[in-house]
Enzyme design. Structure first.
Site, PDB file in Angstrom:
ATOM      1  N   SER A   1       1.127  -0.808  -0.025  1.00 48.18           N
ATOM      2  CA  SER A   1      -0.130  -0.086  -0.032  1.00 48.18           C
ATOM      3  C   SER A   1       0.882   1.306  -0.149  1.00 48.18           C
ATOM      4  O   SER A   1       1.842   1.246  -0.828  1.00 48.18           O
ATOM      5  CB  SER A   1      -0.745   0.239   1.242  1.00 48.18           C
ATOM      6  OG  SER A   1      -2.019   1.142   1.100  1.00 48.18           O
TER       7      SER A   1
ATOM      8  N   ASP B   1      -7.999  -5.121  -6.713  1.00 45.78           N
ATOM      9  CA  ASP B   1      -6.959  -3.463  -5.927  1.00 45.78           C
ATOM     10  C   ASP B   1      -7.326  -2.465  -6.171  1.00 45.78           C
ATOM     11  O   ASP B   1      -7.341  -2.145  -7.634  1.00 45.78           O
ATOM     12  CB  ASP B   1      -6.106  -3.877  -5.303  1.00 45.78           C
ATOM     13  CG  ASP B   1      -5.208  -3.383  -4.039  1.00 45.78           C
ATOM     14  OD1 ASP B   1      -6.022  -2.358  -3.951  1.00 45.78           O
ATOM     15  OD2 ASP B   1      -3.912  -4.070  -3.694  1.00 45.78           O
TER      16      ASP B   1
ATOM     17  N   HIS C   1      -7.333  -5.217  -1.211  1.00 46.11           N
ATOM     18  CA  HIS C   1      -6.930  -4.846  -1.065  1.00 46.11           C
ATOM     19  C   HIS C   1      -5.576  -4.934   0.304  1.00 46.11           C
ATOM     20  O   HIS C   1      -3.893  -5.047   0.545  1.00 46.11           O
ATOM     21  CB  HIS C   1      -6.270  -2.588  -1.054  1.00 46.11           C
ATOM     22  CG  HIS C   1      -5.236  -2.329  -0.250  1.00 46.11           C
ATOM     23  ND1 HIS C   1      -4.330  -2.324  -0.926  1.00 46.11           N
ATOM     24  CD2 HIS C   1      -5.236  -1.841   0.197  1.00 46.11           C
ATOM     25  CE1 HIS C   1      -3.211  -1.763  -1.275  1.00 46.11           C
ATOM     26  NE2 HIS C   1      -3.865  -0.696   0.074  1.00 46.11           N
TER      27      HIS C   1
END
Length: 475
Positions: free
Chosen positions: A297, A361, A454
């Site tokens: 991330s 994602d 994610h």
């Protein structure tokens, strides 16, 4: 262009040849409304720019500025209650797991054996850790070409945890050297909001430092503000880079990116510099040592920005010893010129860069890659579908996520991922079993399919079940 008197105007931006900066604290109600109906941004106190045409953007560009600022102002408003709610959720989930379930909480309380979670203890897990509590590395052997990719993902996942947990994990479970876990200063937010884990994996052939940046925590308003900030700086000879990510890495208000700094040791360190100093010392003392950089991330964005500053400073030792950059669910970090600069530098220094993207994602598809925003991906994209089947691509499908043609397929895929939660352990073994907390998280996929996608669970599974050895053997 004349500079606007917002918070960033008090800072010297001479290190950048262009910039577009947003300061939500200076954005008032009528200023924000004005953005939507007027092409002229020149009199908006919260927009500061030195870029051609920046004050006369298209409606879509102004809309994106509006959304970015409004969301950041909202997050600043709810930061404390959001953090308190997150602490409560984490405490409750740890209370359930540490006591063996809801019923055992009552039993342990009545018998005087209730385990009360301590957030600084080695057995306390973050929300991310509770979604996927796997810690063992023995699924991939050291002689496997996927070993360092798997280690990178596990280190990225572990970086969400507290220092005591990480020390115990690295030393006891992984049998590696715990170099340190650092809370690093963000000069623009005025607090330590960037975390990084450094460990050393030793073996007879090669010692490898692993630098893992923490990503965005679910209830951390500061981290979400960093993600949502579409400000950028143009660095001469490099390109335009995401302002929020640069600030998180250690950009300084008045001097930018000086090669050497003098800093009070009583203050939290700046991420880029503390990592660089540790690597300089470790690599110079150990000729067989190399290092890899990784992150999930927001951590992935910092992982690819780190070598950018390393190249800018011409850190020859680090450039020679950087073996690979592995990012998971990484957002875009710069424009086309920046992408060209990085491609050239990575190629010149024979540094492998792999960008892992799982299915739908949402984060790798942000910020937008279109005519209104600058941001571009680069490097090899290893894309995995719901069955963890690998495709090597330049760009993930549906690159900007918000496509009306993809809504129904994404929701249908989210339903199939929920069904997979009940079957994956039967098909692949108990190492892949998913708990009730993760299943509850997957329910959000029915509303926003890109959110559960994610999570770290599917990225760990991708490194273990995907056929990535074909790519790394060929490489």
């Amino acid at each position: 262009m004349a500079q606007k008197p917002n918070g960033d105007c008090r800072c010297n931006k001479g290190f950048a040849d262009s910039y577009m900066l947003l300061n939500p604290e200076d954005a008032h109600f009528f200023d924000l409304l004005h953005v939507l109906y007027s092409r002229n941004l020149r009199n908006r106190k919260f927009v500061d720019s030195k870029a051609e045409g920046a004050y006369e953007g298209s409606f879509r560009h102004r809309w994106l500025i509006f959304v970015s600022v409004v969301l950041q102002k909202f997050l600043m408003l709810v930061a404390k209650p959001l953090a308190l709610f997150g602490s409560f959720v984490e405490f409750l989930v740890n209370l359930v797991f540490l006591n063996g379930g809801f019923i055992m909480i009552a039993v342990n309380f009545l018998t005087g054996h209730l385990v009360v979670p301590d957030r600084n203890a080695p057995n306390y897990l973050s929300c991310i850790g509770n979604l996927d509590a796997r810690v063992k590395l023995d699924a991939i052997k050291r002689d496997d070409c996927r070993y360092y990719v798997s280690l990178a993902m596990m280190a990225s996942k572990a970086s969400y945890e507290n220092a005591a947990y990480l020390r115990a994990l690295v030393k006891t479970q992984w049998k590696m050297e715990f170099v340190g876990f650092f809370d690093c200063w963000n000069d623009f937010q005025g607090k330590a909001t960037t975390q990084v884990l450094i460990l050393l994996d030793k073996n007879e052939e090669q010692d490898t430092y692993v630098v893992a940046f923490r990503g965005t925590e679910p209830f951390d308003a500061d981290a979400w503000c960093t993600d949502l900030d579409i400000s950028w700086y143009g660095i001469p000879g490099v390109g335009k880079m995401h302002g929020g990510f640069m600030k998180a890495l250690g950009l300084q208000k008045n001097v930018g990116w000086p090669k050497e700094i003098q800093r009070d040791e009583n203050l939290p360190p700046l991420a880029y510099y503390v990592i660089r100093d540790i690597l300089r010392k470790g690599l110079s003392e150990n000729p067989k040592a190399k290092f890899i950089i990784t992150g999930h991330s927001l951590g992935g964005a910092l992982a690819i920005l780190y070598p950018t500053i390393m190249f800018l400073h011409d850190e020859k030792l680090l450039m020679e010893r950087l073996e690979g950059i592995y990012t998971f669910g990484q957002p875009r970090v710069g424009d086309g010129a920046y992408a060209d600069f990085m491609r050239q530098k990575l190629r010149e220094n024979s540094i492998r860069y792999c960008r892992f993207v799982y299915c739908n994602d949402i984060v790798p598809r942000l910020p937008y890659d279109d005519k209104d925003l600058l941001f571009k991906h680069f490097g090899v994209c290893l894309f995995f579908n719901r069955r963890y089947e690998l495709r090597i691509m330049e760009e993930e499908p549906n690159k900007n996520y918000f496509s009306p043609w993809c809504v129904i397929p994404m929701v249908f895929n989210a339903v199939l991922e929920m069904i997979r939660s009940f079957t994956i352990a039967t098909k692949h073994g108990t190492h892949y079993r998913e708990g009730w907390f993760l299943f509850g998280f997957r329910l959000f996929g029915l509303v926003l399919p890109g959110l559960p996608a994610h999570g770290t669970q599917d990225y760990v599974n991708s490194t273990l079940l995907g056929s990535i050895e074909k790519h790394f053997k060929a490489d």
